[in-house]
Write an enzyme that holds these catalytic residues in place. Structure first.
Site, PDB file in Angstrom:
ATOM      1  CB  SER A  86      -0.963  -0.031   1.188  1.00  0.00           C
ATOM      2  OG  SER A  86      -1.927   0.983   1.096  1.00  0.00           O
ATOM      3  CG  HIS A 192      -5.908  -0.682  -0.995  1.00  0.00           C
ATOM      4  ND1 HIS A 192      -5.106  -0.196  -2.004  1.00  0.00           N
ATOM      5  CD2 HIS A 192      -5.187  -0.578   0.148  1.00  0.00           C
ATOM      6  CE1 HIS A 192      -3.942   0.173  -1.489  1.00  0.00           C
ATOM      7  NE2 HIS A 192      -3.969  -0.047  -0.182  1.00  0.00           N
TER       8      HIS A 192
END
Length: 306
Positions: A86, A192
């Site tokens: 991430s 996400h």
């Protein structure tokens, strides 16, 4: 022997993490540069209060990662592969030379600010441990609310992103389905997930004038789990992964198949090393947090025969 350098994402932050490394010149230099670029005192962003905000977390992690990586590089450390989870993927891109630190700061500022604005309150993420991806997806579908599978971390660990109410319902359903545990993560946004699409759109505009460099070593893509050797492809993946699930499990499986033996996680924390227990292989793992810079380089030299 081969070495992978790992960079953790949001959730790995620790209060005072910049101050802990303040005596390291490379970290102090990166904090000073970040303060100048952003027009604020970066030393204020790693307090417990500040780290409740998405922007402070992401900028602090990027700055610390980049400072520590620069210190390792100055000591001769050279990984063969980089992998960031991430937000950590942005740090990996700086480490490999795909992005200048100043450009990464500006882009992560956009990323974090727009992520926070897209879901200002009442949202977050949870990790579901002990259930397969298929089982978690079935639970998400049955919840029929604001919740999505977001990170596929190991064969038996996924994260879900969504509203507080939906995460609470899914926690109970996962426990009934036999999950070992469901852990609410220290992440204030549903990362996400489709709710982050406005942040992705803002990033697409922000990167229009950015020129990506050629990676010094391959980088793991978050969206596909593949190794990327082209700077433009890395930048495209960084943007796209904002609202797409992180394919960490398939990426780690592919990397382990290449015979990787050394796994080193940049400070703070060692959560990514813990995930390796879900994969088959013989691993030498250590975190910079645990052993320090000089020991990290010494271990790398011995195992790589340098």
């Amino acid at each position: 022997m081969t070495t992978v350098m790992l960079f953790g994402g949001q959730g790995s932050q620790r209060p005072g993490m910049l101050h802990r490394w303040a005596e390291l010149p490379e970290v102090a230099d990166h904090v000073a540069e970040a303060s100048a670029v952003l027009g604020e005192d970066m030393w204020d962003l790693d307090s417990e209060l500040s780290l409740r905000g998405t922007r402070a977390v992401q900028l602090s992690l990027l700055t610390l990662h980049s400072g520590i990586n620069a210190a390792l590089w100055n000591r001769g450390f050279r990984p063969d592969t980089g992998a960031g989870h991430s937000l950590g993927a942005w740090s990996a891109a700086v480490a490999a030379g795909v992005l200048e630190f100043s450009d990464a700061l500006r882009l992560v500022d956009v990323r974090a600010s727009r992520m926070a604005a897209a879901a200002p309150a009442g949202y977050g993420m949870s990790a579901v441990v002990g259930l397969s991806e298929a089982a978690v997806r079935s639970l998400v579908a049955a919840t029929a609310d604001e919740v999505w599978v977001s990170n596929l971390n190991t064969p038996l660990q996924c994260t879900v992103s969504g509203s507080d109410a939906a995460l609470d319902r899914l926690r109970l359903a996962a426990a009934d389905a036999g999950a070992q545990r469901v852990v609410r993560l220290d992440v204030a946004v549903p990362a996400h997930s489709p709710l982050m699409t406005p942040a992705r759109a803002a990033l697409e505009d922000a990167v229009a004038d950015i020129r990506a460099g050629r990676p010094a070593f391959p980088l793991l893509a978050n969206c596909s789990g593949r190794l990327l050797r082209d700077g433009a492809a890395v930048l495209s993946d960084l943007v796209a992964s904002t609202d797409q699930p992180v394919q960490w499990s398939s990426g780690m499986a592919g990397v382990t198949e290449r015979g990787v033996t050394n796994w080193v996680q940049c400070a703070p924390g060692q959560s990514l090393l813990g995930m390796l227990r879900g994969f088959d292989g013989q691993f030498r793992c250590w975190s910079v947090d645990s052993v320090g810079l000089d020991e990290t380089v010494a271990r790398w030299r011995v195992t790589e025969g340098r």
